[in-house]
Design an enzyme around this catalytic site. Structure first.
Site, PDB file in Angstrom:
ATOM      1  N   HIS A   1       0.470   7.780   3.990  1.00 34.14           N
ATOM      2  CA  HIS A   1       0.924   7.316   5.155  1.00 34.14           C
ATOM      3  C   HIS A   1       2.424   7.614   5.196  1.00 34.14           C
ATOM      4  CE1 HIS A   1      -2.950   5.355   5.417  1.00 34.14           C
ATOM      5  NE2 HIS A   1      -2.734   4.899   4.207  1.00 34.14           N
TER       6      HIS A   1
ATOM      7  N   GLY B   1      -4.986   1.619   8.029  1.00 33.31           N
ATOM      8  CA  GLY B   1      -6.299   0.997   8.577  1.00 33.31           C
ATOM      9  C   GLY B   1      -5.962  -0.524   8.745  1.00 33.31           C
TER      10      GLY B   1
ATOM     11  N   ILE C   1      -1.016   9.225   8.398  1.00 33.40           N
ATOM     12  CA  ILE C   1      -1.633   8.500   9.481  1.00 33.40           C
ATOM     13  C   ILE C   1      -1.221   7.193   9.204  1.00 33.40           C
ATOM     14  CG2 ILE C   1      -3.502  10.060   9.654  1.00 33.40           C
ATOM     15  CD1 ILE C   1      -5.027   8.231   7.386  1.00 33.40           C
TER      16      ILE C   1
ATOM     17  N   ASP D   1       1.028  -1.201  -0.106  1.00 32.32           N
ATOM     18  CA  ASP D   1       0.059   0.067   0.143  1.00 32.32           C
ATOM     19  C   ASP D   1       0.908   1.461  -0.125  1.00 32.32           C
ATOM     20  OD1 ASP D   1      -1.708   2.066   0.491  1.00 32.32           O
ATOM     21  OD2 ASP D   1      -3.203   1.022   1.821  1.00 32.32           O
TER      22      ASP D   1
END
Length: 300
Positions: free
Chosen positions: A192, A210, A207, A187
């Site tokens: 991120h 998830g 961040i 990803d």
């Protein structure tokens, strides 16, 4: 309209061949924070190839997550990826994931729901090898601004927490470089990693993925309640309820038993399930994962 629901749901599944080996498994586990302490026998089963087992949430990144990529390219979908949020994730295991494997991954749009201001796309990915089915993944993606087309609203996923204290609560500190490690599993979203991109998205810093939190939580359940036995897991699903940042601490609450009642032990019971809630300990227990359930196979 950007989403042609009938066309998307009727489209043939997209197939691709995926492969993985111990290096992919080890990298994924390290991205979840495995290997601390590095010589702990319980951690070596995540990091040392001679003792390696596979956390079932690896299914979400196997083949660099090409299942979701294939599903999003289905006919009838023409959407801006900047408007997409990962709403929930569920993995069903048909048997334990081997440390090394090659499989066919088939992805399709299983459903599209109308939430008014947003559409929800359910992407289903099924993986199988020469010995049969391996796993089925369902990812629910919220697409902002694409609702209001008169479709079904879809099922509600809200799950009440048991009206008692958790059977176990553990905390897991997120490594400062967790997102940088985790993104190497496939990803590459700059949200991120790139502070400037994160600011454009409304965050003061990058961040955590998830799905990284998702994997960290499952590892905590396996280590805390299942004695490290990943073969006990039948399925694992959750709803993403809030963001978390690298360097923060996850507070993971666990309730054991089929009906939310205490089964009297730390082994997760003989079958049944574990209900989980995850909050951020650094921000007044702000929600991170909600409606999380780990379903178990019978303890033989």
């Amino acid at each position: 309209m950007p989403i042609d629901v009938a066309r998307a749901v009727a489209a043939e599944p997209r197939s691709t061949t995926i492969a993985w080996d111990h290096k992919d498994i080890q990298l994924y586990h390290l991205g979840l924070g495995a290997g601390r302490p590095a010589t702990d026998p319980d951690e070596l089963r995540y990091t040392l190839e001679s003792r390696l087992h596979v956390l079932p949430s690896f299914a979400t990144v196997a083949g660099a997550g090409m299942g979701v990529v294939g599903g999003m390219s289905a006919p009838g979908l023409d959407i801006d990826l900047a408007s997409v949020l990962h709403g929930s994730q569920r993995v069903e295991l048909h048997r334990p994931i081997p440390v090394k494997g090659t499989a066919t991954s088939r992805s399709r749009v299983a459903a599209v729901y109308d939430k008014g201001k947003a559409a929800v796309i359910v992407l289903r990915t099924e993986a199988a090898d020469d010995d049969g089915p391996l796993w089925t993944c369902d990812a629910q993606l919220f697409v902002r601004g694409e609702g209001g087309f008169g479709g079904e609203r879809g099922p509600s996923q809200r799950l009440e927490l048991p009206a008692r204290r958790p059977d176990r609560t553990v905390e897991r500190v997120i490594r400062e470089d967790a997102a940088l490690l985790y993104r190497l599993s496939g990803d590459w979203n700059p949200l991120h990693a790139d502070p400037e991109f994160a600011k454009l998205a409304g965050f003061d810093r990058p961040i955590l993925h998830g799905l990284c939190t998702y994997g960290m939580t499952l590892k905590a359940v396996v280590d805390t309640l299942l004695g490290g036995d990943v073969s006990r897991i039948r399925s694992y699903g959750t709803r993403f309820a809030g963001v978390v940042f690298p360097g923060e601490t996850l507070r993971i609450h666990m309730w054991t038993g089929d009906d939310g009642g205490d089964d009297g032990g730390e082994g997760g019971g003989d079958g049944g399930r574990v209900q989980v809630s995850v909050t951020c300990a650094d921000r007044d227990d702000a929600p991170v994962l909600a409606d999380a359930v780990v379903e178990l196979v019978e303890n033989t």
